[in-house]
Design an enzyme around this catalytic site. Structure first.
Site, PDB file in Angstrom:
ATOM      1  CE  LYS A 127      -4.464   1.342   0.434  1.00 48.94           C
ATOM      2  NZ  LYS A 127      -5.574   0.869   0.018  1.00 48.94           N
ATOM      3  CG  ASP A 167      -7.718   3.682  -0.469  1.00 51.88           C
ATOM      4  OD1 ASP A 167      -7.542   1.873  -0.400  1.00 51.88           O
ATOM      5  OD2 ASP A 167      -7.911   4.239   0.722  1.00 51.88           O
TER       6      ASP A 167
HETATM    7  P1  NDP Z   1     -13.273   7.708  -2.617  1.00 50.93           P
HETATM    8  O1  NDP Z   1     -11.810   9.391  -3.106  1.00 50.93           O
HETATM    9  O2  NDP Z   1     -13.542   7.960  -4.060  1.00 50.93           O
HETATM   10  O3  NDP Z   1     -14.184   8.432  -1.641  1.00 50.93           O
HETATM   11  C1  NDP Z   1     -13.854   8.495  -0.356  1.00 50.93           C
HETATM   12  C2  NDP Z   1     -15.299   8.647   0.658  1.00 50.93           C
HETATM   13  O4  NDP Z   1     -15.107   8.673   2.101  1.00 50.93           O
HETATM   14  C3  NDP Z   1     -15.806  10.608   0.398  1.00 50.93           C
HETATM   15  O5  NDP Z   1     -16.871  10.377  -0.079  1.00 50.93           O
HETATM   16  C4  NDP Z   1     -14.788  11.088   1.475  1.00 50.93           C
HETATM   17  O6  NDP Z   1     -15.598  11.589   1.791  1.00 50.93           O
HETATM   18  C5  NDP Z   1     -15.364   9.439   2.852  1.00 50.93           C
HETATM   19  N1  NDP Z   1     -14.634   9.933   3.770  1.00 50.93           N
HETATM   20  C6  NDP Z   1     -12.810   9.567   3.433  1.00 50.93           C
HETATM   21  N2  NDP Z   1     -12.442   9.849   4.621  1.00 50.93           N
HETATM   22  C7  NDP Z   1     -13.477  10.658   5.656  1.00 50.93           C
HETATM   23  C8  NDP Z   1     -13.681  10.471   7.025  1.00 50.93           C
HETATM   24  N3  NDP Z   1     -12.574  10.596   7.619  1.00 50.93           N
HETATM   25  N4  NDP Z   1     -14.811  10.776   7.295  1.00 50.93           N
HETATM   26  C9  NDP Z   1     -15.935  10.331   6.778  1.00 50.93           C
HETATM   27  N5  NDP Z   1     -15.633  10.228   5.482  1.00 50.93           N
HETATM   28  C10 NDP Z   1     -14.576  10.314   4.586  1.00 50.93           C
HETATM   29  O7  NDP Z   1     -12.464   6.617  -1.975  1.00 50.93           O
HETATM   30  P2  NDP Z   1     -12.735   4.913  -2.081  1.00 50.93           P
HETATM   31  O8  NDP Z   1     -14.587   5.086  -2.612  1.00 50.93           O
HETATM   32  O9  NDP Z   1     -11.837   4.572  -3.619  1.00 50.93           O
HETATM   33  O10 NDP Z   1     -12.468   4.489  -1.213  1.00 50.93           O
HETATM   34  C11 NDP Z   1     -13.082   4.556   0.085  1.00 50.93           C
HETATM   35  C12 NDP Z   1     -12.952   3.057   1.243  1.00 50.93           C
HETATM   36  O11 NDP Z   1     -12.854   1.993   0.444  1.00 50.93           O
HETATM   37  C13 NDP Z   1     -11.477   3.632   1.604  1.00 50.93           C
HETATM   38  O12 NDP Z   1     -11.371   2.877   3.204  1.00 50.93           O
HETATM   39  C14 NDP Z   1     -10.974   2.615   0.278  1.00 50.93           C
HETATM   40  O13 NDP Z   1      -9.273   2.198   1.961  1.00 50.93           O
HETATM   41  C15 NDP Z   1     -11.810   1.518   0.669  1.00 50.93           C
HETATM   42  N6  NDP Z   1     -11.873   0.428  -0.577  1.00 50.93           N
HETATM   43  C16 NDP Z   1     -11.615   1.146  -1.641  1.00 50.93           C
HETATM   44  C17 NDP Z   1     -11.476   0.435  -3.495  1.00 50.93           C
HETATM   45  C18 NDP Z   1     -11.065   1.085  -4.437  1.00 50.93           C
HETATM   46  O14 NDP Z   1     -11.034   0.104  -5.243  1.00 50.93           O
HETATM   47  N7  NDP Z   1     -11.658   2.006  -4.742  1.00 50.93           N
HETATM   48  C19 NDP Z   1     -10.935  -1.423  -3.246  1.00 50.93           C
HETATM   49  C20 NDP Z   1     -11.667  -1.666  -1.420  1.00 50.93           C
HETATM   50  C21 NDP Z   1     -10.692  -0.681  -0.819  1.00 50.93           C
HETATM   51  P3  NDP Z   1     -14.740  13.427   1.237  1.00 50.93           P
HETATM   52  O15 NDP Z   1     -14.549  13.547  -0.168  1.00 50.93           O
HETATM   53  O16 NDP Z   1     -15.359  14.540   2.357  1.00 50.93           O
HETATM   54  O17 NDP Z   1     -13.774  13.405   2.382  1.00 50.93           O
HETATM   55  O1  2IT Z   2      -7.651  -1.477  -0.603  1.00 45.44           O
HETATM   56  C1  2IT Z   2      -7.728  -1.793  -2.003  1.00 45.44           C
HETATM   57  O2  2IT Z   2      -7.866  -2.851  -1.863  1.00 45.44           O
HETATM   58  C2  2IT Z   2      -7.998  -0.974  -3.376  1.00 45.44           C
HETATM   59  N1  2IT Z   2      -7.594   0.132  -3.341  1.00 45.44           N
HETATM   60  C3  2IT Z   2      -7.585  -1.539  -4.226  1.00 45.44           C
HETATM   61  C4  2IT Z   2      -6.262  -1.992  -4.772  1.00 45.44           C
HETATM   62  C5  2IT Z   2      -5.882  -2.497  -6.043  1.00 45.44           C
HETATM   63  O3  2IT Z   2      -4.648  -2.956  -5.791  1.00 45.44           O
HETATM   64  O4  2IT Z   2      -6.707  -2.359  -7.568  1.00 45.44           O
END
Ligand code: NDP
Ligand code: 2IT
Length: 446
Positions: A127, A167
């Site tokens: 990561k 992420d």
């Molecule tokens: P994005 O940046 O697209 O969206 C993040 C969302 O979460 C936004 O709505 C953001 O709001 C909110 N957020 C972030 N930090 C906080 C906080 N401290 N308190 C409240 N809301 C918060 O990210 P993703 O959707 O990609 O990721 C979301 C989660 O999913 C993370 O935990 C990530 O690690 C996990 N994840 C993502 C994957 C992927 O493929 N993208 C795969 C697996 C897991 P704001 O805009 O106000 O910050």
């Molecule tokens: O938390 C996760 O699994 C991700 N943000 C996706 C990682 C990836 O390599 O697609």
């Protein structure tokens, strides 16, 4: 033996990783789960498997200087933690958020090891990220930042070494700028990042994969209770990549998503969230979720993101960030009749919240199983890059569904084998750990 084993591992982890509380939390959960595995396999202890798996193979910390549109210089701190390469090259996302520090990246990298193992694809765990805040920055500022970040990262990664992706705060725009700089510096066009654009090596279905995969996983949890999505009221936190595509799939399967959030607060639309509006706000305008009520005045906006768990629902999908759902939120969900929780974010539920769900008879899908669809589809993107061909959306989606089904089955079977019936947290940790441990055994003390 159990307490001594957990205590001795945690003592070293805490001593070596000072204030990295999220990392301690993630390690403790896994180490507690694998006690019955370690008891059954004394050879793992003899080979120091657990001591080795909690220590990253390599941690890189670097300076990221960049210039804003006014000519002012800023300095951020970049990270890449290459945690474990027993079953494949390091693989995991990059997070750009002001809260990023080495402890956050270590917790995410550690989770990624076991998540990636569960996918059944050949990828190790890693990561990275930076304490840079992309919010409010111009495209040119984001580009210059990404170029500076990659100017150091490029020497540590490669398509057979370490393959970053997105992420929080890293989506298609950032992956584009990062890829462009890698290509320029190395003079190679290779699959070194996933989440690429469809015209230059990306995979159909990667954008949707984490959210869709989450819903496929929870579908299996609901089936085990004799239910499906039809008529279910669903609350999803966040409104980013994971939340948006989880919402889309729930709606396709007949559920009604009634709440979404961002770090300012949450919206409730009892008629069902209009996803086109959310996508316009979040994906096109990069705006705030409260703008939703301007277009849909019958919906409500409430300040404060934690209040979202007071909205009564049948299914909750925390999909924003770590430790966003605490004991109080969990108790509210249970007392309001919630029957299933699937973690879209990484470690969104505190240990106390997880306990409330497990004790309260709620079906609970832990992050490293439930959100593995994103990285699994990244692995499918890597396969397509290696073959220099592209699969159709249907082909990728079919494989994603198959992978999520297989992860569910692995979790249930591992929990069953080790006497932790119905506990998918233990099942995911055990099944993921076993695969990594066997590979580490085979490869000797390295
Ligand atoms: P994005 O940046 O697209 O969206 C993040 C969302 O979460 C936004 O709505 C953001 O709001 C909110 N957020 C972030 N930090 C906080 C906080 N401290 N308190 C409240 N809301 C918060 O990210 P993703 O959707 O990609 O990721 C979301 C989660 O999913 C993370 O935990 C990530 O690690 C996990 N994840 C993502 C994957 C992927 O493929 N993208 C795969 C697996 C897991 P704001 O805009 O106000 O910050
Ligand atoms: O938390 C996760 O699994 C991700 N943000 C996706 C990682 C990836 O390599 O697609």
């Amino acid at each position: 033996m159990a307490d001594t084993f957990v205590d001795s591992i945690m003592e070293t982890v805490e001593a070596r990783n000072g204030g990295d509380v999220e990392f301690h939390q993630a390690v403790r959960e896994v180490v507690e789960s694998i006690v019955p595995v370690v008891e059954k396999h004394p050879e793992f202890t003899a080979a120091g498997i657990v001591q080795r798996v909690v220590e990253p193979e390599r941690q890189i910390i670097f300076r990221v200087p960049w210039m804003d549109d006014n000519g002012q210089v800023h300095v951020n701190r970049g990270f890449r933690v290459q945690f474990n390469s027993a079953i494949g090259p390091y693989k995991g996302g990059l997070r750009f958020h002001p809260s990023v520090n080495v402890g956050i990246i270590k917790f995410l990298g550690f989770e990624q090891i076991f998540k990636n193992a569960l996918t059944g694809t050949p990828i190790g765990g890693g990561k990275g990220g930076c304490d840079f805040n992309p919010k409010g920055k111009s495209d040119n500022e984001v580009m210059r930042f990404c170029q500076s970040f990659m100017s150091e990262l490029f020497r540590h990664i490669g398509p057979d070494t370490d393959i970053p992706a997105g992420d929080i705060g890293v989506g298609a725009r950032e992956i584009g700028y990062l890829f462009g700089q890698y290509k320029k510096l190395t003079n190679t066009f290779v699959g070194v990042l996933t989440g690429k654009g469809l015209d230059w090596g990306g995979s159909l279905g990667r954008t949707e994969a984490t959210g869709y995969g989450l819903v496929y996983f929870v579908t299996r949890m609901l089936e085990a209770r004799g239910k499906d999505w039809k008529g279910q009221k669903v609350v999803i936190s966040g409104s980013g990549n994971v939340a948006i595509y989880a919402t889309q799939k729930v709606q396709q399967l007949g559920g009604t998503v009634i709440a979404l959030s961002d770090s300012n607060g949450y919206i409730v639309d009892n008629d069902g969230i209009k996803l086109d509006t959310v996508r316009q706000i979040k994906e096109v305008r990069r705006g705030r979720i409260k703008e939703y009520v301007e277009e849909h005045p019958s919906a409500e906006f409430h300040e404060g993101w934690q209040g979202i768990w007071s909205v009564p629902c049948d299914v909750a999908l925390p999909s924003a960030t770590q430790n966003e759902l605490d004991e109080t939120g969990a108790k509210l969900l249970v007392s309001n009749g919630c029957i299933a929780v699937g973690e879209g974010a990484n470690m969104p539920s505190t240990p106390e919240a997880v306990k409330v769900f497990l004790d309260g008879g709620v079906s609970f899908g832990p992050a490293k199983a439930a959100n593995a669809g994103g990285v699994a589809t990244s692995a499918l993107e890597m396969s397509q890059n290696s073959m220099r061909l592209s699969w159709s959306f249907e082909e990728v989606d079919k494989r994603l569904k198959g992978i999520m089904d297989s992860i569910y089955t692995q979790c249930v079977e591992a929990a069953d084998t080790y006497g932790c019936n119905d506990n998918l947290v233990a099942g995911a940790n055990i099944a993921g750990f076993l695969k990594v441990a066997r590979a580490m055994m085979a490869q000797g003390v390295v």
